[in-house]
Design an enzyme around this catalytic site. Structure first.
Site, short mmCIF file in Angstrom:
data_model
loop_
_atom_site.label_atom_id
_atom_site.label_comp_id
_atom_site.label_asym_id
_atom_site.label_seq_id
_atom_site.Cartn_x
_atom_site.Cartn_y
_atom_site.Cartn_z
N LYS A 89 -5.09 11.16 17.37
CA LYS A 89 -4.96 12.57 16.97
C LYS A 89 -4.00 12.64 15.78
O LYS A 89 -3.33 11.64 15.47
CB LYS A 89 -4.43 13.42 18.15
N THR A 102 10.03 -0.68 14.49
CA THR A 102 8.75 -0.68 13.77
C THR A 102 9.02 -0.28 12.32
O THR A 102 10.10 0.27 11.99
CB THR A 102 7.75 0.31 14.38
N GLU A 103 8.05 -0.55 11.46
CA GLU A 103 8.18 -0.08 10.09
C GLU A 103 8.18 1.44 10.08
O GLU A 103 7.59 2.08 10.95
CB GLU A 103 7.04 -0.63 9.24
N ASP A 163 1.89 5.00 17.63
CA ASP A 163 2.04 5.44 19.03
C ASP A 163 0.97 4.84 19.92
O ASP A 163 -0.02 5.49 20.29
CB ASP A 163 2.04 6.95 19.15
#
Length: 445
Positions: free
Chosen positions: A148, A97-98, A165
């Site tokens: 969160k 991922t970046e 996430d």
């Protein structure tokens, strides 16, 4: 000899990506390293999921779902998936991922302490834009389910915020609601526990995230166990840290996000909320009570009531609750279904009473009565004096004993000579007088 953090320790199968020996994040089953994309010349996040450490097939399915979702998401406020593959030799799934320079918002907040109001508003807009996109994906909206500060990432070079996430994310598919109970307890909406929910759960979690951004405190930090959080959430008791916020507009904005799901605004509606407009106070820091004052408020709230339960179920299917040790009056709850009285009910009562400033006020007690009767199996709840209650119990038990005695004597007297009745009557009278004296001595003064 240990490798340097910038030394190359691994390459992707086709050689495009390289992994450095620098760990930048770690979860239960996932480790994240700093890496490099030789095609774009950019740093990347090299995510490793250890399949052999996943406890069950369901967890592996979640990883597959996360990759599937990320592969179809493109938005400036959501971390992008670049590539993925399986390493069968190592029993690992690797996805690239970046990388977001600055790390998680949680980590960033620890550095800057309290943000200015305009910065907090900017973060709110960025998160809401990401949620608006996820919830509008066609044909099936995506619910993140774990919003969160730990899962929000900030680019400290341009203050851009991105949602990451997606391990608990889910596509809603044909149904309007889903049913899995997953997430982080402090950020989980009441309807998640009721196992029927949709995109509004992300708005609830966003509200709790705003609360954490403003106070740098975890929601429900006054609780010491997940069950205590659960009791507060399902009874719609707000976190005590909400009382620390002195910016009224900010507090009202958060409260809108914590409404029941039917009343909760969408991400699009919140983006148009007046709170996010520019104001003359934007350059001020978020105002919360000072540390000493906040500790006093949290402590006083926690210690407001300390219920003690006194059972008399065998008498009239009821219990007495003394809210504090010095209280003269008790709450009497009478059950129609005794199975409803258990440890869960006691926990519910302990949590529920904390909502009220003075339960002896009629309007507050009426609200409390309505709340507990929703639990089912309860006839009524009333205030009583323990001394008067004791007298009622003694009188009822005495009358019950008398009925049993009369029944027994009636049977015996059938076989007794009538000339002996007077003697028996005298003996019975003496016994009654002795019983009355003993009963009177046990009554409270």
């Amino acid at each position: 000899m240990q490798s340097e953090p910038d030394s190359i320790v691994e390459k992707s199968p086709k050689g495009r990506f390289i992994r450095f020996n620098e760990q930048i994040g770690k979860g239960t089953y996932k480790t994240v390293y700093r890496g490099y994309d030789e095609e774009s010349g950019c740093e990347i996040a090299w995510n490793v999921v250890h399949l052999d450490q996943l406890p069950q097939q369901e967890e592996r399915k979640r990883i597959s779902e996360e990759l599937n979702i990320l592969n179809n998401i493109k938005h400036p406020n959501i971390i992008s998936l670049i590539n993925a593959w399986i390493s069968k030799n190592k029993c690992e799934v690797i996805f690239i991922t970046e990388i977001v320079h600055g790390g998680s918002l949680k980590k960033h907040l620890r550095k800057i302490q309290r943000p200015r109001l305009k910065i907090l508003k900017h973060w709110c807009r960025e998160i809401l834009k990401g949620l608006e996109y996820l919830h509008s994906i066609s044909p099936y909206p995506v619910i993140h389910r774990d919003i969160k500060c730990d899962n929000i990432f900030i680019n400290t070079h341009n203050n851009q915020v991105r949602i990451g996430d997606f391990g608990l994310a889910i596509k809603l598919q044909q149904q309007d609601f889903t049913q899995s109970v997953l997430g982080t307890p402090e950020f989980m909406a009441p309807e998640i526990y009721e196992e029927r929910y949709g995109p509004p759960v992300d708005i609830y979690a966003f509200g709790m995230t705003c609360l954490e951004m403003a106070t740098q405190r975890r929601p429900y930090e006054e609780c010491t166990a997940p069950n205590q959080i659960y009791q507060k959430v399902i009874n719609r008791i707000k976190p005590k840290t909400l009382d620390l916020i002195q910016n009224q507009d900010l507090k009202e904005f958060i409260l809108k996000c914590l409404e029941d799901q039917e009343k909760r605004p969408t991400a699009s509606e919140l983006l148009n909320d007046k709170f996010l407009n520019e104001s003359e106070d934007d350059n001020q820091h978020v105002v919360i009570l000072e540390e000493e004052q906040s500790e006093q408020i949290l402590e006083s709230n926690i210690l407001k009531y300390d219920p003690v339960f006194r059972e008399q179920l065998d008498f009239d299917s009821s219990i007495l609750i003394q809210l504090n040790e010095s209280d003269e009056m008790h709450i009497k709850i009478t059950f129609t279904d005794l199975t409803k009285y258990n440890s869960s009910f006691q926990e519910f009562i302990k949590t529920s009473v904390q909502k009220y400033s003075d339960l002896q006020k009629p309007e507050q007690f009426a609200a409390f009565q309505e709340e507990i009767q929703k639990q089912g199996g309860i006839d009524k709840a009333v205030w009583v004096k323990p001394s008067e209650e004791s007298k009622k119990i003694m009188k009822t038990q005495f009358l019950q004993s008398l009925e049993q005695f009369q029944s027994t004597v009636s049977t015996l007297l059938q076989d007794v000579d009538i000339n002996e009745w007077e003697l028996i009557e005298q003996q019975i009278l003496v016994q009654f007088q002795q019983q009355r004296k003993q009963a009177k001595s046990r009554l409270p003064n």
